[in-house]
Every structure is written in structure tokens, then in C-alpha cells.
Write an enzyme that holds these catalytic residues in place. Sequence first.
Site, mmCIF file in Angstrom:
data_model
loop_
_atom_site.group_PDB
_atom_site.id
_atom_site.type_symbol
_atom_site.label_atom_id
_atom_site.label_comp_id
_atom_site.label_asym_id
_atom_site.label_seq_id
_atom_site.Cartn_x
_atom_site.Cartn_y
_atom_site.Cartn_z
ATOM 1 N N ASP A 169 31.192 50.570 -50.006
ATOM 2 C CA ASP A 169 30.590 51.918 -50.000
ATOM 3 C C ASP A 169 31.368 52.808 -50.963
ATOM 4 O OD1 ASP A 169 29.417 54.334 -49.395
ATOM 5 O OD2 ASP A 169 30.564 54.616 -47.537
ATOM 6 N N ASN A 189 30.450 56.165 -51.667
ATOM 7 C CA ASN A 189 30.321 57.614 -51.487
ATOM 8 C C ASN A 189 30.624 58.109 -50.080
ATOM 9 O OD1 ASN A 189 28.132 56.601 -50.200
ATOM 10 N ND2 ASN A 189 26.581 57.713 -51.372
ATOM 11 N N ASP A 229 29.302 57.475 -47.215
ATOM 12 C CA ASP A 229 28.257 57.677 -46.192
ATOM 13 C C ASP A 229 28.231 56.528 -45.178
ATOM 14 O OD1 ASP A 229 27.089 55.608 -47.603
ATOM 15 O OD2 ASP A 229 25.229 56.674 -48.061
ATOM 16 N N ASP A 236 26.766 50.329 -51.240
ATOM 17 C CA ASP A 236 25.825 50.757 -52.279
ATOM 18 C C ASP A 236 26.137 50.040 -53.593
ATOM 19 O OD1 ASP A 236 28.101 52.167 -53.248
ATOM 20 O OD2 ASP A 236 27.599 53.868 -51.947
ATOM 21 N N ASP A 288 16.367 39.703 -54.660
ATOM 22 C CA ASP A 288 15.681 39.214 -53.468
ATOM 23 C C ASP A 288 14.318 39.898 -53.420
ATOM 24 O OD1 ASP A 288 15.112 38.373 -50.816
ATOM 25 O OD2 ASP A 288 17.209 38.617 -50.220
ATOM 26 N N ASP A 325 11.697 35.757 -50.336
ATOM 27 C CA ASP A 325 11.752 35.836 -48.878
ATOM 28 C C ASP A 325 10.544 35.132 -48.241
ATOM 29 O OD1 ASP A 325 13.223 37.445 -46.696
ATOM 30 O OD2 ASP A 325 11.135 37.987 -46.312
ATOM 31 N N GLU A 328 12.869 30.966 -49.907
ATOM 32 C CA GLU A 328 13.282 30.852 -48.503
ATOM 33 C C GLU A 328 12.095 30.312 -47.712
ATOM 34 O OE1 GLU A 328 14.891 33.376 -44.679
ATOM 35 O OE2 GLU A 328 13.174 34.020 -45.847
ATOM 36 N N HIS A 364 22.903 36.362 -44.349
ATOM 37 C CA HIS A 364 22.797 37.584 -43.540
ATOM 38 C C HIS A 364 21.963 37.396 -42.283
ATOM 39 C CE1 HIS A 364 19.180 37.266 -45.830
ATOM 40 N NE2 HIS A 364 18.615 38.216 -45.103
ATOM 41 N N ASP A 365 21.334 36.231 -42.118
ATOM 42 C CA ASP A 365 20.527 35.966 -40.922
ATOM 43 C C ASP A 365 21.205 35.007 -39.953
ATOM 44 O OD1 ASP A 365 18.400 37.491 -41.893
ATOM 45 O OD2 ASP A 365 17.480 35.780 -42.905
#
Length: 595
Positions: free
Chosen positions: A41, A43, A45, A49, A118, A226, A286, A359-360
Site C-alpha cells: 500500500d 497511500n 488507505d 495499490d 487477469d 478467469d 482457469e 488467492h483462492d
Amino acid sequence: MTGDRPAPSSRPAAGRQPADSDTAWWRRAVIYQVYPRSFADSNGDGIGDLPGLLSRLDYLASLGVDAVWISPFYRSPQDDNGYDISDYQDVDPMFGTLADVDALIAGLHERGMKLIIDVVLNHTSDEHPWFTESRSSKDSPKRDWYWWRPARDGLPAGSPGAEPTNWRSFFSPSAWQLDEATGEYYLHLFSVRQPDLNWENPEVRGALYAMLRWWLDRGVDGFRMDVINMVSKRLPLRDGPPLPGGDGYGDGWASFISGPRIHEFLRELHAEVIAGRDGAPLTVGEMPGVSLDDAAVFTDPASAEVDMVFQFEHVELDRDPSDRLAVRPLRLTSLKASLARWQAGLATAGWNSLYFGNHDQPRAVSRYGSADPAHREASAKLLATVLHLHRGTPYVYQGEELGMTNYPFASADEIADIESRHYYRQAVDAGQDPAQALAALRRRSRDNARTPMQWDASPHAGFTTGTPWLPVNPNYPGINAAAQAGDQDSVLSYYRRLIALRHDLPVVAEGDFTLLLPGDERIWAFTRRLGATELLVVANLSDGPAEAGIPAGRDWAAAELLLSNYPPPAAATLVLRAWEARVYRRSGRAQPPVG
Ligand code: NOJ
């Protein structure tokens, strides 16, 4: 669609890769996956990013990876963390701008790496202008861009069981959502906010191909597509067999997995988007539920469909098919047999992708290795050794190269993932003990992989100066990139050696594969061979010593030890220490090439 966008030629120079005459560069490549909201990150938040990623490119270069696959950064309401796209040709402000993507392309290319983006082509967000237009009226020119159907014959719209088919969605009970305005239902295999596009309509396909070409013109080097084997639906849409649970839902799988036009659609996509492009853009599809036979066709270069697929067989072995949250014990013999089956099936045509994590999926070291501090590092290195020494293209999921582990979720409220929340609610509503459902999520939840990247020992692991969107794993003071960067024995340094091995030795990329000891529940052993060079990979997936009883073991133990996650053994035997992995090399008589 593309007319109102800044033309790619007006962008700041993004620095295209020099024309790559090697049409199969990805056969020798290692690809690193970035999940942008959890990577870095810039910034404060609390959400990762693109500028954050840009600031870490030297880290990726020092790992030695050839390409980066980045999960979606497009404009999105973030119902499914960006896999719900409302504008394919712009960047969500939470991640940055198109100029940041240009800088990313340039920064990667300058460092000799490629960018794979992706793309979610099976569905859009319900906020995509195509869907807003489609839902506006039954007469909309885009009505047929999505799957609209009236209520089941004889039942009023909205009444129980009136959905056009009985399919259960992945992220909600029914795969159909009634739209009150027109009284019809739309199909969403995933969340109600992810309506499925109708690929039967050539205008839909044309608009998607134009978008993909626009990204290639901008300088990206390929696409991860995907759930791409869900785009062809079997017509007419019909009920599937009832699912356990007695709630009336059925399994629609047979209607949308590798449907009747899937090969035709992918060949068309390839012809319209990829064929004739400089640099051999990579396509990886995928494909949940893909069969080996289908994968062989999808990835045979002669088919001109995709270069490789992500198949799911090995990551489903420890799942109960009737209950996605329930965990089944995993036997090593099943895991290695599954990988070996795919090695054999794609040995002469086609190509494998190799992954344990993304990520899954939960963190590989917690799932297949040992998160016990006594064994975590060794087992992380072992898993990497075994995976990367198979034939195919290995994928490294962010943090895997540090041996990052699952997160110790103490409450279901700590989990943000739409899939986990859905299954937890479903399990508890069906009467399951919430503590048991939480225990399953601790092992299973996708959020295990989505906690922030652990950069250093400073607050929030150096991921953000703000409050991270998902908590940082409390083990970050001991497991982080800064601590590992200069340590030759770290998991990170080991990954660097392993990745270099693939680049240096053609046998790693191209050699044939033979599984040894298929019935052994502790030892994973196989050979690779190319011409006169042969490798033996041998690994002990247990907490105590184990001997690999392979034929010619004594000869192998005297061969050159190329790589190991332990100091060299005192004696020339194949008795392996807990979670020890070794790679031996020897030269023999040249064998005729396979295939
Ligand atoms: C597969 C993606 O990897 C996953 O994260 C997403 O939720 C579904 N497809 C739906 O797009």
C-alpha cells in the site's frame, strides 16, 4: 467500446519487450502472482495499490521470476475483490490509474519481466454499463448480452422454486436473481452482483476480444482468464441432479463446465486476439473441473486455444465434494498420483501449469507442509522443490516464497471473503456448530492467502502505514521479506536458487517425468530425464526420518547433490531427515527423446 478511451498510442511510452522470437518462452518461465489489494500500500488507505507494487519491482527481479500475473485492478464495486468488473478498460481508483499500469509494464519490461493480466470474461459486475443497459428493458439491444429467463412454467416469478433452473450458485443460494423491473431472472454462477455474459451472442465475444486487443496494444504480455471453461453453456439450460442438503438446489455443473462450444470459442479468441502478435502473448485458462482429456486438447499447440490451464484436481483432494467447507484427510499417495497423472497426460502434447497456492487457496505450507515452527521452513522449501521440479510452468503466490502461513482467525467476523462468508452462513443455518464451521474456515478460507504481504518487522509488516483491510498475520515479526533477504538459509533465498535452476538446466523445464514409490505415504520421489542428464527429486513429507527405498538408491546417493534444504548428509544414503528434500543429478547414456 474502445472509441472513448485514450488510444494506447497516446500513453506515455510503456516500453514493449523486444520482439520475442521464442514462441514458448513460458515453458522455461516461473510466474509470480500478485494480489494487488494485499501486496503493498503506497497511500496509507490500508489497501494495496499499483504504486505500492511499482515500489517492489526490484524485489521481484531479485527473486528471478520471468513474469507477474496480477489479479484484477479494474474499476469494480469490489463485491468479489475485483473479480466483478464494471469497466475493463480503466483502473479502480483504489488501485491507481492507467498511467500506473503503463509504468508497471515499463518497469517490468526494463527488468526483463512480463506482465500477465487477469481477465474475467465469464461475467461482469452488475454495475457494468452493459448490464445496466441489458436490465433496463426486455427490448434493450443488450438484453441478450446476459442470460435472462422467465420464471419456471406455471409458477409466478419470485415464488419458491420458480427460478428457471435449480442450479446453486457458488456464492449465494440460487444461481438466478429475479429482476423486479422486468419480471425475469438473470443468471449469476457467482454472486448476485456478477451476472454471466452470454457468449452465444457474437457481439459479446467481439466486444471482449476488442478489449483484450486494446490491452495487448497497451503492452501487456498475456492473460490469465478467469473460469474460462464456464463460458459455453449447454442449451437448453436444464435442471441438474439434486444436491445433498434437501434444500431443492441442484448441481448445474454439467450445463456449464467445458460446454459444447468451449473449444470453438477459445479457438476464436485465439485467432481474433493472440494469433500473429509479437512476443507470443501467454494465455492461461482457469478451468475448475476440467478433465485431463479436455486439458490435453485445450493446451495442444495444434488446437490454438490456450497455452496452459489451471486445473483443480490436486486442490480438490482434501475437500468433501458435498460440503465445500468440510476437510477430508489428504493422503500423500493421492496427491502425488494426481500430479503424476497430469504429467503423463500432457507429456507429449499440451503443457501443465504447476501451483499449490493462489488467492483462492489456503496457504500451501499450512495445507501440505507443516506450519509447526520446527518444520515450517524446511517444509516450505520442500514443497517448492517438489512443485518446481515437475514439468510445467510453476506459479509462486505472493508470500509463498517467505513460507507465509494460514491466519489464526478467532471469529468469523474477521473474514471478509464473500465465498467464506456464504459457506459459513449456509453451514450455520443448516444447524452446524459455529465453532466447527469456524474451524473449517481457519483451514479453508480464501482469506488465509489474502492477508497482507509481510515485508518487514515494522508495524503492519511494512504493508501499510494505515489500517490494513485484512489483519496482518501475527507471525510477521518472524516471517518477513526483510529478515530473509540477506539470509542464505531462508525460504526466500532457497526460492531464488530453485528458480535459477529452472533457467539454467533444460532438464528441469523439458525433461520427461517418472514417479517412483507411488505407494509410499511419506516419500515423494521422481526422476526427470533429458538426453543424457537425469535428476532425482526425493523428499520426506513427515516429521521424522524416512528412507527412500528406490531402486539404485545407493548410486543416486553418491551422485551430485544439486540442491537441498538441509546441509549435505553425512553418509551417502537416502535416509532423509524430517521434511528434507534433495535434488541429485547424474549423467548417463543418452536416452531417445520422448514424444
Ligand atoms: C475465480 C477467481 O480466482 C476467484 O477469486 C473468483 O471469486 C471467481 N473466479 C469468480 O470470478
